[in-house]
Design an enzyme around this catalytic site. Sequence first.
Site, mmCIF file in Angstrom:
data_model
loop_
_atom_site.group_PDB
_atom_site.id
_atom_site.type_symbol
_atom_site.label_atom_id
_atom_site.label_comp_id
_atom_site.label_asym_id
_atom_site.label_seq_id
_atom_site.Cartn_x
_atom_site.Cartn_y
_atom_site.Cartn_z
ATOM 1 N N ARG A 1 2.906 -6.813 -9.984
ATOM 2 C CA ARG A 1 1.614 -7.176 -9.696
ATOM 3 C C ARG A 1 1.054 -6.750 -11.027
ATOM 4 O O ARG A 1 1.266 -5.740 -12.024
ATOM 5 C CB ARG A 1 1.041 -6.688 -8.737
ATOM 6 C CG ARG A 1 -0.535 -6.717 -8.430
ATOM 7 C CD ARG A 1 -1.109 -6.403 -7.132
ATOM 8 N NE ARG A 1 -1.310 -5.075 -6.933
ATOM 9 C CZ ARG A 1 -0.387 -4.517 -6.205
ATOM 10 N NH1 ARG A 1 0.428 -5.059 -5.483
ATOM 11 N NH2 ARG A 1 -0.416 -2.937 -5.854
ATOM 12 N N HIS B 1 -0.694 -11.744 -0.369
ATOM 13 C CA HIS B 1 -2.077 -11.313 -0.605
ATOM 14 C C HIS B 1 -2.741 -12.343 -1.540
ATOM 15 O O HIS B 1 -2.172 -13.379 -2.151
ATOM 16 C CB HIS B 1 -2.372 -9.874 -1.202
ATOM 17 C CG HIS B 1 -1.759 -9.582 -2.585
ATOM 18 N ND1 HIS B 1 -2.130 -9.963 -3.561
ATOM 19 C CD2 HIS B 1 -0.651 -9.015 -3.048
ATOM 20 C CE1 HIS B 1 -1.536 -9.682 -4.716
ATOM 21 N NE2 HIS B 1 -0.576 -9.032 -4.277
ATOM 22 N N GLU C 1 -5.306 -10.444 -9.658
ATOM 23 C CA GLU C 1 -4.254 -9.543 -9.321
ATOM 24 C C GLU C 1 -2.928 -10.301 -8.730
ATOM 25 O O GLU C 1 -2.696 -9.960 -7.400
ATOM 26 C CB GLU C 1 -4.662 -8.245 -8.604
ATOM 27 C CG GLU C 1 -5.280 -8.691 -7.470
ATOM 28 C CD GLU C 1 -5.688 -7.411 -6.524
ATOM 29 O OE1 GLU C 1 -4.487 -6.471 -6.319
ATOM 30 O OE2 GLU C 1 -6.924 -7.195 -6.383
ATOM 31 N N GLU D 1 -2.967 -6.810 -12.548
ATOM 32 C CA GLU D 1 -4.204 -6.650 -12.124
ATOM 33 C C GLU D 1 -5.357 -6.124 -13.154
ATOM 34 O O GLU D 1 -5.233 -5.169 -13.843
ATOM 35 C CB GLU D 1 -4.391 -5.793 -10.763
ATOM 36 C CG GLU D 1 -6.030 -5.582 -10.216
ATOM 37 C CD GLU D 1 -6.098 -4.568 -9.079
ATOM 38 O OE1 GLU D 1 -5.160 -3.804 -8.888
ATOM 39 O OE2 GLU D 1 -6.774 -4.983 -8.437
ATOM 40 N N ASP E 1 -10.028 -0.907 -10.932
ATOM 41 C CA ASP E 1 -8.753 -1.346 -10.193
ATOM 42 C C ASP E 1 -7.969 -2.185 -11.131
ATOM 43 O O ASP E 1 -8.009 -3.209 -11.241
ATOM 44 C CB ASP E 1 -9.318 -2.075 -8.911
ATOM 45 C CG ASP E 1 -8.261 -2.564 -7.907
ATOM 46 O OD1 ASP E 1 -7.031 -1.979 -8.022
ATOM 47 O OD2 ASP E 1 -8.466 -3.310 -6.877
ATOM 48 N N TYR F 1 6.779 -10.021 -5.087
ATOM 49 C CA TYR F 1 7.401 -8.960 -4.442
ATOM 50 C C TYR F 1 8.717 -9.523 -3.504
ATOM 51 O O TYR F 1 8.737 -10.218 -2.705
ATOM 52 C CB TYR F 1 6.526 -8.440 -3.370
ATOM 53 C CG TYR F 1 5.050 -8.092 -3.754
ATOM 54 C CD1 TYR F 1 4.753 -6.943 -4.723
ATOM 55 C CD2 TYR F 1 4.094 -9.117 -3.616
ATOM 56 C CE1 TYR F 1 3.657 -6.737 -5.270
ATOM 57 C CE2 TYR F 1 2.909 -8.997 -4.209
ATOM 58 C CZ TYR F 1 2.478 -7.830 -5.019
ATOM 59 O OH TYR F 1 1.228 -7.636 -5.252
ATOM 60 N N HIS G 1 -12.943 -2.609 -2.768
ATOM 61 C CA HIS G 1 -13.094 -3.987 -2.134
ATOM 62 C C HIS G 1 -14.461 -4.127 -1.699
ATOM 63 O O HIS G 1 -15.010 -3.920 -0.671
ATOM 64 C CB HIS G 1 -12.074 -4.304 -0.926
ATOM 65 C CG HIS G 1 -10.888 -3.894 -1.029
ATOM 66 N ND1 HIS G 1 -9.763 -3.725 -0.210
ATOM 67 C CD2 HIS G 1 -9.951 -4.075 -2.384
ATOM 68 C CE1 HIS G 1 -8.576 -3.711 -0.798
ATOM 69 N NE2 HIS G 1 -8.850 -3.946 -1.823
ATOM 70 N N ASP H 1 -0.733 0.873 -9.406
ATOM 71 C CA ASP H 1 -1.938 0.342 -9.037
ATOM 72 C C ASP H 1 -3.046 1.502 -9.021
ATOM 73 O O ASP H 1 -2.835 2.360 -8.020
ATOM 74 C CB ASP H 1 -1.978 -0.328 -7.858
ATOM 75 C CG ASP H 1 -3.239 -1.053 -7.482
ATOM 76 O OD1 ASP H 1 -4.428 -0.635 -7.999
ATOM 77 O OD2 ASP H 1 -3.122 -1.849 -6.507
ATOM 78 N N HIS I 1 -10.322 -9.890 -5.289
ATOM 79 C CA HIS I 1 -11.613 -9.413 -4.583
ATOM 80 C C HIS I 1 -12.569 -8.972 -5.321
ATOM 81 O O HIS I 1 -12.672 -8.542 -6.354
ATOM 82 C CB HIS I 1 -11.014 -8.127 -3.326
ATOM 83 C CG HIS I 1 -10.593 -7.079 -4.314
ATOM 84 N ND1 HIS I 1 -11.039 -6.100 -4.730
ATOM 85 C CD2 HIS I 1 -9.063 -6.881 -4.642
ATOM 86 C CE1 HIS I 1 -10.372 -5.225 -5.542
ATOM 87 N NE2 HIS I 1 -9.000 -5.753 -5.326
ATOM 88 N N HIS J 1 0.880 -1.141 0.050
ATOM 89 C CA HIS J 1 -0.011 -0.034 -0.161
ATOM 90 C C HIS J 1 0.651 1.235 0.021
ATOM 91 O O HIS J 1 0.613 2.065 0.732
ATOM 92 C CB HIS J 1 -1.016 -0.070 1.288
ATOM 93 C CG HIS J 1 -2.058 -1.074 1.031
ATOM 94 N ND1 HIS J 1 -2.593 -1.640 2.093
ATOM 95 C CD2 HIS J 1 -2.621 -1.822 -0.074
ATOM 96 C CE1 HIS J 1 -3.308 -2.340 1.710
ATOM 97 N NE2 HIS J 1 -3.470 -2.708 0.471
HETATM 98 N N1 GLY Z 1 -5.965 -1.157 -5.380
HETATM 99 C C1 GLY Z 1 -6.252 -2.046 -4.315
HETATM 100 C C2 GLY Z 1 -6.398 -3.429 -4.704
HETATM 101 O O1 GLY Z 1 -5.826 -3.651 -5.339
HETATM 102 O O2 GLY Z 1 -6.851 -4.404 -3.938
HETATM 103 MN MN MN Z 2 -7.542 -5.068 -6.341
HETATM 104 MN MN MN Z 3 -5.267 -2.431 -7.006
#
Ligand code: GLY
Ligand code: MN
Ligand code: MN
Length: 433
Positions: free
Chosen positions: A401, A346, A380, A403, A267, A384, A357, A256, A350, A239
């Site tokens: 990443r 992670h 996603e 996504e 997203d 890392y 989210h 992101d 989601h 984050h």
């Molecule tokens: N941008 C927040 C996530 O990818 O979950």
């Molecule tokens: Mn996301």
């Molecule tokens: Mn994201």
Amino acid sequence: MDTQEYARRRRALMRMMGEDAIAILPAAPHAVRNRDVEYPYRQDSDLLYLTGFPEPEAVAVLVPGRDHGEFVLFTRERDPEREVWNGRRAGIDGAIERWGTDDAFPIGDIDDILPGLIEGRSRVFCTMGRYADFDRRVMQWVNDVRGRARSGGHAPNEFIALDYFLHDMRLFKSRDELRAMRRAAKISMTAHERALKTCRPGLPEYALEAEFWHEFRRNGAEPAYGLIVGGGRNACVLHYVENADTLRDGDLVLIDAGCESDGYAADITRTFPVNGRFTDAQRAVYDIVLEAQRAALARCEPGRHWNQPHEAALRVLTQGMVDLGLLAGPADARIEDESYKRFFMHRTGHWLGMDVHDVGDYKVDGDWRELEPGMCLTIEPGLYIPAADDVPVHLHDIGVRIEDDLLITKDGSENLTDGLPKAADDIEAMMRG
Ligand code: GLY
Ligand code: MN
Ligand code: MN
């Protein structure tokens, strides 16, 4: 979104609630940024979903079967002097004319009026635990009704989390909602393309972030969440929102960034080389994440359960960690002992919708939920690899990443964010211009 869509949603919810119930939903409170400055106001997603009403200091009440109208709104009255300073208000008449409420009252009268609406209903649906102050007020209103019960009234005997029905409705997107989500996706993709073409060594991360603000705002959209632009080792901070470093030659940058348009979020994450050319090590990591994403995307279809795309991505990523020399094999054992979490901590996605989210259960009765047409989710995967003594030097500070946003369809899925370059060669080609 047209007012008929909101009316349809309210009708659907009230059908599920039953005649003997009442639903009470508050507007989101203002959020203070500092002293007397507030953050731009964002309505509570549940209230927005059911009414479209954008103003603060409001309470929506649904009273199925009520003679004088089922949709009641408490809201601010018109106040010409305040409106000069803080903007126009719908007021009582506007709530009825513009927002399709059956009945509207000044928010200041709610303590006098709402208990009367609750009286005679057995069940109260409300969003519990989100706004502590509001929860207390609901209790107070119900207690008022209990007080009256001694003189013959009827007080509710059941509180039900509104989420139970409402969040399941929100999980399945309508045609109008998908139109908004496609628009958010399109604006966000254009912004990513801008960033890809603008990026060069020496640029501050925030300057790349500015490309997103520009593209979002010129389309009347805004960031759906704190935008992440992380060069080099910053890509390994999930984050990272400071976006304050300088982008360096030879590093990757992870972005992101997605916008919210008409209340719906996109997203998207892309990772690319700051100077337009992947190193061999960067490309090796990148290709593993891309393969993991493809494996997960292939499992986005009706009949699969929520965890299957994640399991597929995890298998590819963990095998990749073994192949790169980050973990000792076999991959199955590393999945079993969860040591992969050092480099992929992670989940693979989601739900996505009004909230980035988004709401909706991931399990039903203890089992992973089946994917069904109309659900939207992100895919996603990432890897890392912050610098560490036991990590090969050529892999230090690589964070990747990728996504995308998916809609589950009757036959499989539709990638709402398809069209942005994703293969390493395609990214390099676009960066060359
Ligand atoms: N941008 C927040 C996530 O990818 O979950
Ligand atoms: Mn996301
Ligand atoms: Mn994201």
